[in-house]
Design an enzyme around this catalytic site. Structure first.
Site, PDB file in Angstrom:
ATOM      1  N   GLY A  79       0.778  -1.234   0.000  1.00  0.00           N
ATOM      2  CA  GLY A  79       0.000   0.000   0.000  1.00  0.00           C
ATOM      3  C   GLY A  79       0.811   1.286   0.000  1.00  0.00           C
ATOM      4  O   GLY A  79       0.246   2.374   0.005  1.00  0.00           O
ATOM      5  N   GLY A  88       2.796   2.154  -2.471  1.00  0.00           N
ATOM      6  CA  GLY A  88       2.904   2.634  -3.856  1.00  0.00           C
ATOM      7  C   GLY A  88       4.071   2.088  -4.644  1.00  0.00           C
ATOM      8  O   GLY A  88       4.500   2.687  -5.627  1.00  0.00           O
ATOM      9  N   LYS A  89       4.587   0.899  -4.259  1.00  0.00           N
ATOM     10  CA  LYS A  89       5.747   0.323  -4.971  1.00  0.00           C
ATOM     11  C   LYS A  89       5.446   0.087  -6.446  1.00  0.00           C
ATOM     12  O   LYS A  89       6.244   0.422  -7.313  1.00  0.00           O
ATOM     13  CB  LYS A  89       6.147  -1.021  -4.349  1.00  0.00           C
ATOM     14  CG  LYS A  89       6.604  -0.966  -2.926  1.00  0.00           C
ATOM     15  CD  LYS A  89       7.103  -2.321  -2.460  1.00  0.00           C
ATOM     16  CE  LYS A  89       6.054  -3.399  -2.424  1.00  0.00           C
ATOM     17  NZ  LYS A  89       5.037  -3.197  -1.379  1.00  0.00           N
ATOM     18  N   THR A  90       4.268  -0.525  -6.713  1.00  0.00           N
ATOM     19  CA  THR A  90       3.964  -0.897  -8.105  1.00  0.00           C
ATOM     20  C   THR A  90       3.774   0.337  -8.968  1.00  0.00           C
ATOM     21  O   THR A  90       4.278   0.401 -10.095  1.00  0.00           O
ATOM     22  CB  THR A  90       2.727  -1.806  -8.152  1.00  0.00           C
ATOM     23  OG1 THR A  90       3.036  -2.990  -7.408  1.00  0.00           O
ATOM     24  CG2 THR A  90       2.372  -2.191  -9.564  1.00  0.00           C
ATOM     25  N   SER A  91       3.064   1.332  -8.449  1.00  0.00           N
ATOM     26  CA  SER A  91       2.865   2.567  -9.222  1.00  0.00           C
ATOM     27  C   SER A  91       4.208   3.224  -9.526  1.00  0.00           C
ATOM     28  O   SER A  91       4.455   3.673 -10.660  1.00  0.00           O
ATOM     29  CB  SER A  91       1.994   3.551  -8.436  1.00  0.00           C
ATOM     30  OG  SER A  91       0.780   2.949  -8.091  1.00  0.00           O
ATOM     31  N   ASP A 114       2.861  -8.063  -7.937  1.00  0.00           N
ATOM     32  CA  ASP A 114       1.841  -7.498  -7.051  1.00  0.00           C
ATOM     33  C   ASP A 114       0.454  -7.935  -7.501  1.00  0.00           C
ATOM     34  O   ASP A 114      -0.033  -7.489  -8.539  1.00  0.00           O
ATOM     35  CB  ASP A 114       1.948  -5.971  -7.080  1.00  0.00           C
ATOM     36  CG  ASP A 114       0.916  -5.315  -6.176  1.00  0.00           C
ATOM     37  OD1 ASP A 114       0.113  -6.055  -5.573  1.00  0.00           O
ATOM     38  OD2 ASP A 114       0.906  -4.088  -6.077  1.00  0.00           O
ATOM     39  N   THR A 149      -4.627  -2.028  -2.349  1.00  0.00           N
ATOM     40  CA  THR A 149      -3.744  -3.092  -1.828  1.00  0.00           C
ATOM     41  C   THR A 149      -4.144  -3.521  -0.417  1.00  0.00           C
ATOM     42  O   THR A 149      -4.267  -4.720  -0.158  1.00  0.00           O
ATOM     43  CB  THR A 149      -2.265  -2.655  -1.891  1.00  0.00           C
ATOM     44  OG1 THR A 149      -1.946  -2.368  -3.252  1.00  0.00           O
ATOM     45  CG2 THR A 149      -1.333  -3.743  -1.385  1.00  0.00           C
TER      46      THR A 149
END
Length: 592
Positions: A18, A20-23, A45, A502
């Site tokens: 949550g 924001g790693k993927t973004s 993810d 997430t």
């Protein structure tokens, strides 16, 4: 952005769910491709679905992203990888070993450690494939292996003998049995990770004290095993411009700036970037391109001034749990969702109604127990120190199971005892001393073991079956710890989450895991909701509107009963503020 300056071959983003790693990984991959680099984006993810972000089906194969020249992507589904992995190990012994032992092995391979190792198994191919490295300048991963996983892979004894020796233990060693590549290949992968010329780790956090302390621990742990090239990204920082006419925005801004001013010493030497909080959902190419820009203006759509629909508050949940005047109340959720505060609010609300309550917390900060001690007539507060309990449990296991092991076996056992499961077991065993009181009063716990841990625990799973076998023959009435947790009249488990993609997905996974152990969560609590905090800042209003889809998913799809706790301007410390926490949502909806 400093973390993207002269990037090496591998970029790994790490941080809890949550943040924001993927973004950030997607936005970074797009920016590098736009700069002329050939980039492969690897996502593990399950919440993000990178394919959705780009509007195409990707899946577990390298797929070119036509909308972004020079960019390709690959999705690894960690659950599917873990299932294939389990099948590889269990397949050969199914029908050979007794069914009970096969089930025990399957359970040992159903935890987070297996998912981690299975994902690393997939990473290894990408880190060591010469053809792939010829094809791409940079490979961007939206998650990174934990220190525990890497240390396990570095231990020479970790690779053999699990199925012969480790049956039935609460152990993380099982997952290693399915590693099918050559040891030299894993060594090459770990070497690539620890080579600063080839790998950069980007630690992602929010501007919150607890999140920064957690990232500092990750930094120290990874540095200790030789992964030393770290950059820090503080994501989702509220811009000062939003505070002009909004007391809530003002309070959030002040809290974030205070946390940043007290950056843990371990992080202060790292290169750091700040990414401003954005009003929009990070889906689609235009949104991702804006993530690393300075643009924060809210759009005019999605910021309607209408109030959200009426929603149940904590006090209404407490109404429903009062029936028997006693019972065990356990709160469960990922780190950072506010379990301790919500547990305290429930305990204070019950005690204020005249019920005897024992609140037991594992909050390492201990500020909660200090502010509540002696403050309410019917409230007892005790604190369990997770580190002390884990150390005591580890020492006990080493003294008993470890005493006859050789150096290699002992090193392996010591690392196994550093797994997250170990702390859960130790804390739960400490809590179980308090559980007995739940027959006479309310016992509120701010943490709960996962279904996987419960099934591993001799104290519940195997112990439970043995008691059932012995007592069932005598016809006597009996209960085991597992039966107490499975009985909703005795135990109510509440899942705490946030109204974000997430955290809701992670909470749903926790619920599925509990159901495997025959436990049905009693309620969900959505904490720190902006939608019900009545923000005035345009950016926060747009984010509040974006929460509604997740709130709806919890209300209609996941939870049999639920409640909302709005984000507070002031830290909810002390009895009066905790009581406000329990009643706030109904006040808001009553005025709408």
């Amino acid at each position: 952005m400093r973390f993207l300056d002269t990037p090496p071959t591998f970029l790994f983003f790490t941080g809890k769910g949550g943040v924001g790693k993927t973004s950030l990984a997607c936005a970074s991959a797009i920016r590098l491709a736009d700069q002329g680099k050939r980039v492969l984006l690897v996502s593990t993810d399950p919440a993000s679905n990178v394919g959705q972000v780009f509007g195409i089906a990707i899946g577990n194969k390298v797929t070119t992203i036509d909308a972004v020249p020079r960019l390709a992507a690959l999705e690894i589904d960690p659950q599917a990888a873990a299932q294939q992995y389990r099948d590889r190990i269990v397949g050969p012994v199914r029908g050979v070993l007794p069914e009970a032992i096969v089930k025990s092995i399957e359970e040992q391979l159903s935890g987070a450690c297996t998912t981690e190792i299975a994902a690393f198994d997939e990473f290894t191919a990408l880190l060591t494939d010469p053809a792939l490295l010829q094809q791409y300048d940079t490979i961007v991963f939206d998650t990174a292996p934990t220190g525990h996983t890497i240390r396990m892979l570095q231990l020479p004894g970790a690779w053999t003998g699990f199925l012969d020796a480790g049956k039935g233990d609460a152990s993380c060693l099982g997952p290693l049995a399915g590693l099918e590549k050559q040891r030299s290949q894993y060594k090459a992968a770990v070497d690539a990770l620890s080579d600063a010329r080839r790998t950069r780790l980007i630690l992602v956090a929010r501007a919150q004290r607890s999140a920064l302390l957690e990232v500092a621990r990750t930094h120290e742990e990874l540095t200790a095993i030789g992964l030393a090239q770290h950059y820090l990204v503080i994501n989702g920082v509220l811009p000062a411009a939003e505070t002009a006419s909004d007391p809530l925005a003002n309070a959030i801004y002040a809290r974030e700036q205070a946390a940043l001013a007290e950056l843990p010493a371990a992080l202060s030497a790292l290169p750091v970037d700040y990414v401003a909080l954005k009003p929009f959902n990070l889906v689609g190419l235009p949104a991702l391109k804006k993530l690393l820009s300075d643009e924060t203006a809210a759009s005019t759509s999605g910021t309607s001034s209408s109030r959200p629909p009426a929603a149940p508050d904590l006090a209404s949940l407490v109404d429903a749990m009062c029936g028997d005047g006693h019972g065990l109340l356990m709160l469960m959720g990922k780190g950072g969702v506010g379990k301790t505060t919500v547990a305290a609010a429930i305990a204070v609300e019950l005690a204020s109604r005249g019920y005897p309550v024992h609140l037991t917390t594992s909050d390492p900060a201990a500020h909660l127990s200090e502010t509540l001690a002696g403050s309410l007539e019917n409230l007892t507060v005790s604190r369990i120190d997770p580190h002390a309990e884990t150390e005591r449990y580890r020492q006990h296991v080493l003294d008993t199971k470890g005493k006859d092991l050789d150096a290699q076996g002992r090193a392996l056992l010591e690392e196994d005892l550093r797994s997250p499961c170990t702390e859960e077991i130790a804390v739960f065993q400490a809590f179980s001393r308090v559980i007995r009181e739940a027959g006479k009063k309310f016992v509120v716990m701010d943490t709960a073991p996962t279904g996987h841990t419960l099934l591993l625990l001799d104290a519940t799973g195997a112990h439970h079956r043995e008691i059932v076998r012995q007592m069932g023959q005598t016809g006597m009435h009996f209960t085991t710890p597992m039966m107490q947790l499975q009985d909703p009249k005795q135990t109510k488990i509440m899942i705490v989450t946030l109204a974000e993609t997430t955290p809701v997905l992670e909470a749903a996974n926790l619920q599925d895991d509990l159901r495997r152990a025959g436990i049905e969560p009693w309620a969900w609590i959505i904490n720190n909701s902006l939608a019900y905090a009545n923000p005035r800042s345009p950016l926060l209003r747009e984010r509040a509107a974006n929460e509604m889809a997740q709130i709806e998913a919890v209300a209609l799809r996941h939870a049999q009963r639920w409640a909302i706790v709005p984000l507070q301007a002031q830290e909810p410390v002390g009895v009066d503020r905790l009581r406000m926490l329990a009643r706030h949502a109904s006040d808001i909806s009553a005025h709408s």
